[in-house]
Design an enzyme around this catalytic site. Structure first.
Site, PDB file in Angstrom:
ATOM      1  CG  LEU A 145       0.505   0.019   3.379  1.00 21.24           C
ATOM      2  CD1 LEU A 145       0.459   1.510   3.690  1.00 21.24           C
ATOM      3  CD2 LEU A 145       0.236  -0.777   4.633  1.00 21.24           C
ATOM      4  CD  GLU A 146      -3.624   0.880  -1.889  1.00 19.70           C
ATOM      5  OE1 GLU A 146      -4.774   0.404  -1.769  1.00 19.70           O
ATOM      6  OE2 GLU A 146      -3.376   2.074  -1.643  1.00 19.70           O
ATOM      7  CB  SER A 147      -3.467  -6.122  -2.803  1.00 14.22           C
ATOM      8  OG  SER A 147      -2.143  -6.317  -3.293  1.00 14.22           O
TER       9      SER A 147
END
Length: 419
Positions: A145-147
């Site tokens: 989800l972050e990267s």
């Protein structure tokens, strides 16, 4: 993303497909925004105003131990970006419906890519799990989800982004602290200014750490003497995320949450974070998993209805709150948890969503909070964020007006308040 009260920082990554902060950092605190320095209070929000802020902030930075040389060199080229201010006010985890958010956050492509990413890093993730007690599927889901598993780490110059947000003043104290932490990272030689690139709100690396989170929780997992979250090698970043979650209270072996079915006649007023029971006690009230089985007693849990009584229901545990320290939005936490379950081979959600509803606009969320408060159901903040305070105010309004008290801040509630 690992930071304090910066939501949606994982959201740029939600363009995964290619694949933000709800980022927040350790343990959740309330940061009351400060006004801009008096010397720039009357300057318009533009490049000239930001440069005046940089000049005024220099004394605070030097008093905090930043050398004049580092400050002047690093802050010389910062630029004001009004688009960053707009994004700060409209973050995906707070402005989309949860079903739209999850459609992207837990897409088939992201599940497949997550399983492949876990397989590539399985040896490291297994060792990280053993060392920190955080399950490797959870770490992989955060990474996703972050990267987008390292593919979309952001290319924004973070000193400009964080200076813009500090100057903007809505959350000045928080972003001033991030600017100072980033300057210390440079001053202590941990990385170069060219590497200080990331999301629009200043989060960096595979797991999108804010500078203060890097200071407090980054670790050197690969043993090269550096806490390097910026390189293509994700191991330090993944271990740092695990260290962050452990420091915030992660309970090994406890689920983030379990999807459940609610019985007929369920007391929806009890579906609130403050009402916690062992799963066995919930089972005696008829709350069971989607297969009709009692949920094991992993610890005390509450019932969460992110889209009201007509949507999916979850029994959530302490680890849900730990994930909120990474990002405060319920949608983000459910996205991480459900993506982790799917990466591990679990099924999709069984419950439906009220897809005929639409998300409230920013102005409508402000109006909802204002009308609730005016009607005697104080939301305590007028900030357009539909968090626990607003949900509880909605629930009290629903109880007072004979509606199902599920706390769902829908357009129907707003229209009722208007009438």
């Amino acid at each position: 993303m690992a930071l304090l009260l910066v939501s949606g920082l994982g959201s740029p990554a939600l363009a995964e497909t290619p694949v933000v902060t709800l980022a927040s950092a350790a343990p959740i605190q309330s940061v009351r925004p400060e006004t801009r320095p008096s010397s720039v209070e009357r300057v318009s929000a533009d490049q000239d105003g930001l440069e005046a802020w940089v000049t005024a902030f220099r004394a605070k930075a030097l008093a905090a131990g930043i050398t004049a040389e580092i400050y002047d060199r690093a802050m010389r080229g910062v630029t004001y970006d009004p688009a960053i201010v707009r994004r700060d006010r409209n973050q995906a985890e707070f402005t989309k419906t949860i079903w739209d958010y999850l459609e992207t956050a837990v897409s088939p492509a992201r599940i497949r890519n997550g399983q492949a990413a876990l397989a590539r890093q399985d040896a490291a993730l297994t060792q990280i799990e053993a060392q920190y007690g955080v399950e490797k599927e959870i770490l992989t889901a955060i990474w996703g989800l972050e990267s987008a598993y390292g593919a979309v780490r952001g290319n924004t110059e973070i000193l400009s982004a964080m200076a813009t947000l500090a100057y903007d003043a809505r959350r000045a104290a928080f972003f001033e602290a991030q600017v100072l932490a980033a300057l210390r990272i440079l001053q202590d030689g941990h990385t170069t200014q060219g590497n200080l690139r990331g999301s629009w709100a200043g989060a960096m690396g595979h797991t999108q750490f804010m500078p203060t989170s890097w200071q407090d929780h980054a670790v050197d997992f690969d043993g090269d003497g550096k806490r390097d979250i910026w390189s293509d090698d994700p191991r330090d970043a993944l271990a740092s995320a695990a260290a962050y979650l452990r420091a915030n209270g992660w309970v090994t072996g406890q689920p983030w949450g379990v999807e459940v079915r609610l019985p007929g006649g369920f007391d929806y007023a009890s579906a609130r974070r403050e009402t916690m029971r062992l799963p066995s006690a919930w089972a005696r009230l008829g709350v069971r998993d989607v297969n009709g089985q009692p949920v094991p007693d992993h610890g005390r849990a509450s019932i969460l209805l992110p889209a009201g009584h007509t949507g999916a229901a979850f029994m959530i545990f302490d680890n849900f709150e730990v994930l909120e320290s990474y990002n405060t939005a319920d949608a983000y936490v459910i996205g991480v948890g459900h993506l982790a379950d799917r990466i591990a081979g679990g099924p999709g959600l069984a419950g439906g969503w009220p897809t005929s509803d639409r998300a409230l606009t920013f102005d409508e969320r402000i109006e909802l909070q204002e009308r609730l408060t005016a009607a005697g159901f104080d939301t305590q903040k007028i900030d357009a964020k539909i968090g626990p305070l607003t949900i509880n105010a909605v629930r009290r309004y629903q109880q007072a007006t004979g509606r199902v008290p599920d706390g769902y801040a829908s357009l129907g509630v707003l229209e009722s308040l208007r009438r």
